[in-house]
Design an enzyme around this catalytic site. Structure first.
Site, PDB file in Angstrom:
ATOM      1  N   ASN A  99       0.744  -1.235  -0.087  1.00  0.00           N
ATOM      2  CA  ASN A  99       0.067   0.017  -0.096  1.00  0.00           C
ATOM      3  C   ASN A  99       0.843   1.407   0.010  1.00  0.00           C
ATOM      4  O   ASN A  99       0.504   2.383  -0.547  1.00  0.00           O
ATOM      5  CB  ASN A  99      -1.071  -0.068   1.273  1.00  0.00           C
ATOM      6  N   GLU A 141       3.799  -4.011  12.069  1.00  0.00           N
ATOM      7  CA  GLU A 141       2.729  -2.770  11.994  1.00  0.00           C
ATOM      8  C   GLU A 141       1.531  -3.528  11.107  1.00  0.00           C
ATOM      9  O   GLU A 141       1.917  -3.852  10.115  1.00  0.00           O
ATOM     10  CB  GLU A 141       3.497  -1.735  11.214  1.00  0.00           C
ATOM     11  N   CYS A 201      -3.428   1.859   6.497  1.00  0.00           N
ATOM     12  CA  CYS A 201      -3.848   1.198   7.558  1.00  0.00           C
ATOM     13  C   CYS A 201      -4.342   2.369   8.690  1.00  0.00           C
ATOM     14  O   CYS A 201      -4.853   1.859   9.660  1.00  0.00           O
ATOM     15  CB  CYS A 201      -2.394   0.458   8.111  1.00  0.00           C
ATOM     16  N   GLU A 258       7.700   2.470  15.320  1.00  0.00           N
ATOM     17  CA  GLU A 258       8.624   2.940  14.195  1.00  0.00           C
ATOM     18  C   GLU A 258       8.666   4.338  14.262  1.00  0.00           C
ATOM     19  O   GLU A 258       7.837   5.278  14.950  1.00  0.00           O
ATOM     20  CB  GLU A 258       8.108   2.465  12.913  1.00  0.00           C
TER      21      GLU A 258
HETATM   22  P1  NAD Z   1       0.253  -8.883   3.648  1.00  0.00           P
HETATM   23  O1  NAD Z   1       0.142  -9.571   5.087  1.00  0.00           O
HETATM   24  O2  NAD Z   1      -0.624  -9.871   2.728  1.00  0.00           O
HETATM   25  O3  NAD Z   1       1.673  -9.248   3.162  1.00  0.00           O
HETATM   26  C1  NAD Z   1       2.694  -8.172   3.647  1.00  0.00           C
HETATM   27  C2  NAD Z   1       4.020  -8.352   3.206  1.00  0.00           C
HETATM   28  O4  NAD Z   1       4.240  -9.748   3.680  1.00  0.00           O
HETATM   29  C3  NAD Z   1       4.109  -8.738   1.683  1.00  0.00           C
HETATM   30  O5  NAD Z   1       5.576  -8.578   1.370  1.00  0.00           O
HETATM   31  C4  NAD Z   1       3.977 -10.394   1.602  1.00  0.00           C
HETATM   32  O6  NAD Z   1       4.613 -10.896   0.344  1.00  0.00           O
HETATM   33  C5  NAD Z   1       4.556 -10.978   2.899  1.00  0.00           C
HETATM   34  N1  NAD Z   1       4.133 -12.229   3.441  1.00  0.00           N
HETATM   35  C6  NAD Z   1       3.026 -12.718   3.058  1.00  0.00           C
HETATM   36  N2  NAD Z   1       2.992 -13.889   3.623  1.00  0.00           N
HETATM   37  C7  NAD Z   1       4.267 -14.089   4.357  1.00  0.00           C
HETATM   38  C8  NAD Z   1       4.731 -15.324   4.976  1.00  0.00           C
HETATM   39  N3  NAD Z   1       4.078 -16.336   5.287  1.00  0.00           N
HETATM   40  N4  NAD Z   1       6.049 -14.890   5.716  1.00  0.00           N
HETATM   41  C9  NAD Z   1       6.581 -13.700   5.250  1.00  0.00           C
HETATM   42  N5  NAD Z   1       5.970 -12.699   4.611  1.00  0.00           N
HETATM   43  C10 NAD Z   1       4.800 -12.912   4.095  1.00  0.00           C
HETATM   44  O7  NAD Z   1      -0.402  -7.398   3.528  1.00  0.00           O
HETATM   45  P2  NAD Z   1      -0.627  -6.727   2.179  1.00  0.00           P
HETATM   46  O8  NAD Z   1      -1.827  -7.204   1.779  1.00  0.00           O
HETATM   47  O9  NAD Z   1       0.410  -6.354   1.478  1.00  0.00           O
HETATM   48  O10 NAD Z   1      -0.974  -5.173   3.041  1.00  0.00           O
HETATM   49  C11 NAD Z   1      -2.257  -4.845   3.268  1.00  0.00           C
HETATM   50  C12 NAD Z   1      -2.053  -5.110   5.052  1.00  0.00           C
HETATM   51  O11 NAD Z   1      -0.968  -4.089   5.632  1.00  0.00           O
HETATM   52  C13 NAD Z   1      -3.227  -4.222   5.591  1.00  0.00           C
HETATM   53  O12 NAD Z   1      -3.632  -5.220   6.841  1.00  0.00           O
HETATM   54  C14 NAD Z   1      -2.754  -2.969   6.166  1.00  0.00           C
HETATM   55  O13 NAD Z   1      -3.790  -2.438   7.274  1.00  0.00           O
HETATM   56  C15 NAD Z   1      -1.516  -3.534   6.668  1.00  0.00           C
HETATM   57  N6  NAD Z   1      -0.487  -2.047   6.830  1.00  0.00           N
HETATM   58  C16 NAD Z   1      -0.141  -1.722   8.215  1.00  0.00           C
HETATM   59  C17 NAD Z   1       0.636  -0.596   8.518  1.00  0.00           C
HETATM   60  C18 NAD Z   1       1.006  -0.247   9.410  1.00  0.00           C
HETATM   61  O14 NAD Z   1       1.695   0.507   9.663  1.00  0.00           O
HETATM   62  N7  NAD Z   1       0.303  -0.591  10.732  1.00  0.00           N
HETATM   63  C19 NAD Z   1       1.226   0.232   6.939  1.00  0.00           C
HETATM   64  C20 NAD Z   1       0.485  -0.374   5.894  1.00  0.00           C
HETATM   65  C21 NAD Z   1      -0.027  -1.664   5.767  1.00  0.00           C
END
Ligand code: NAD
Length: 453
Positions: free
Chosen positions: A130, A228, A262, A432
């Protein structure tokens, strides 16, 4: 294996990327572990200078990086420019750290006691799609400043800006094995960061679901971890607020980045006595929110990231959803979805409880301050939020009562690189940015020297 990267704007192929397998990931981690030893020995002022040079290189490439993000992620050009500038700012901010990463001298009997902030080693940064640029830098900049090497896995859908940023950092003089970007699957490259013992810390941003798996995986080696995760933040509007300003800013607080944020204020809590008036002010603001070609200067919202994400978002606006009003969105190619307001929505409705991660706002009425707090806290998440009121005492009371990591009063600010950012409850672990981040990239070592008093 090669992977096509699509533009969410018109579904065209933007690039084809080679994704790493486990063996290539292990080899990169091995190189990082070796390079880290030398990196930690670079004199603090020199490490600092290299981070400043990297910031300057990124600043010089601002437009190039921004245009790449417009194509790869569909971000609006104004947002994408801000995002590249944020990487510059975060690097500049942490460039001051190598010379200021102080330990302490603690009074003890019989000798001198000192603490040192040692680098952890190799840090694995895992980034979602995102905000590919800023979120990468919130991990890699403080990690490098504290003397760690970084292996960074961008999201499968949005690897391009991270790859370019690593090239720019390398050209600026940061050794290439000290900061490596490794595109690949989460289940392959990301998970290998968790299982490979040479990665000593994971800095993960993404969904709560994957974050929990990573936390469980890290337990095996007691691996250091910051998370996060998701959010379902509340924007609370009291009757005494500047209703015009609260209504005119509410759309951007949830529809910015097409709601894929997020910190998105996806629940709007409005005091019942001004509910009708507030919705009448909100409607024109939502309908005039400009959705379209993200490369146009005035566009406020682009498409969603993928067809899958659009289908997920649409599932909250199906038959039975209480759609009060919607903005507009282009039709045809691209993953478009209009800004949508559901009102009123019952607190138990899934649109009110789940992170939609799209441009959908749920509106709920409340009767008094206590009820507003109760509704705001009625979620497993706790990342962000806003409070609109003219009464300073109430602003503080409510801010202290809400279980969330980052709040703003009479504004929607969330992420400021000077200040700590992170979540309560299932929105995360650790913080962070700001001065606190360095702690999470260092180990405290205590050394006692006997003086024989
Ligand atoms: P996601 O959890 O699907 O993926 C995030 C990352 O993790 C990607 O690079 C993905 O390839 C990797 N990943 C997936 N499975 C994994 C595994 N088994 N082991 C290690 N890595 C793995 O999330 P997304 O769909 O890319 O992003 C959206 C989510 O991120 C939303 O829930 C959003 O709220 C959250 N987010 C949080 C923050 C924050 O600062 N709190 C900021 C941005 C996004």
């Amino acid at each position: 294996m090669s992977q096509q990267v699509l533009s969410p704007v018109d579904e065209s192929i933007v690039a084809t990327i080679e994704e790493l397998d486990v063996a290539a990931t292990d080899a990169a981690i091995e190189r990082a572990a070796r390079a880290q030893v030398a990196w930690a020995r670079v004199a603090p002022a020199d490490r600092s200078r290299l981070l400043i040079r990297a910031a300057e290189a990124i600043d010089a490439a601002n437009e190039e990086l921004a245009l790449l993000e417009v194509r790869n992620a569909g971000h609006t050009i104004s947002n994408a420019r801000w995002e590249a500038a944020n990487v510059r700012d975060v690097l500049t901010y942490y460039s001051g750290a190598p010379e200021r990463n102080f330990g302490r001298q603690i009074p003890v009997p019989g000798g001198v006691d000192l603490t040192f902030l040692e680098p952890i080693g190799v840090v694995g940064v895992i980034v979602p799609w995102n905000f590919p640029m800023p979120i990468a830098s919130w991990g890699f900049a403080p990690a490098l400043a504290a003397g760690n090497a970084v292996v960074l896995k961008p999201a499968e859908l949005t690897p391009l800006t991270a790859i370019r940023i690593a090239e720019l950092c390398c050209e600026a003089g940061i050794p290439e094995d000290v900061f490596q970007v490794l595109p690949g699957k989460g289940s392959v490259v990301g998970w290998r960061f968790v299982t490979n013992e040479k990665v000593r810390k994971i800095c993960f941003t993404g969904s709560t679901e994957v974050g929990k798996k990573i936390m469980a995986g890290c337990a095996e080696q007691v691996k250091r971890l910051t998370l996060e995760l998701g959010g379902k933040s509340a924007n609370i509007v009291f009757a005494d607020a500047d209703l015009e300003e609260a209504a005119s800013t509410a759309p951007a607080s949830v529809f910015d980045n097409a709601g894929q944020d997020c910190c998105s204020r996806s629940r709007l809590l409005v005091e019942a006595s001004v509910y009708d008036r507030f919705l009448s002010l909100l409607e024109p603001a939502v309908k005039s929110f400009e959705v379209g070609d993200p490369s146009a200067e005035t566009t406020q919202m682009g498409p969603l990231i993928s067809a899958e994400q659009r289908a997920r978002v649409a599932s909250y606006v199906g038959p039975g959803a209480n759609v009060a009003f919607q903005g507009s969105a282009p039709s045809g190619k691209g993953f478009w979805f209009p800004p949508t307001v559901l009102a009123p929505v019952d607190r138990s409705d899934r649109a009110c409880r789940e992170e939609i991660f799209g441009p959908v706002l749920s509106v709920i009425a409340f009767d008094d301050e206590q009820e507003a707090i109760e509704i705001a806290n009625d979620t497993p998440y706790g990342l962000s939020g806003s409070i609109w009121t003219r009464e300073v005492g109430r602003a503080f009371r409510v801010a202290r009562a809400i279980e969330t990591g980052t709040l703003s009063v009479n504004s929607h600010s969330s992420v400021r690189y000077w200040t700590p950012f992170g979540g309560f409850k299932q929105s995360g672990l650790g913080r962070e940015l700001g001065p606190d981040a360095l702690e999470h990239f260092s180990e405290v070592k205590n050394v006692f020297i006997r003086t024989g008093e």
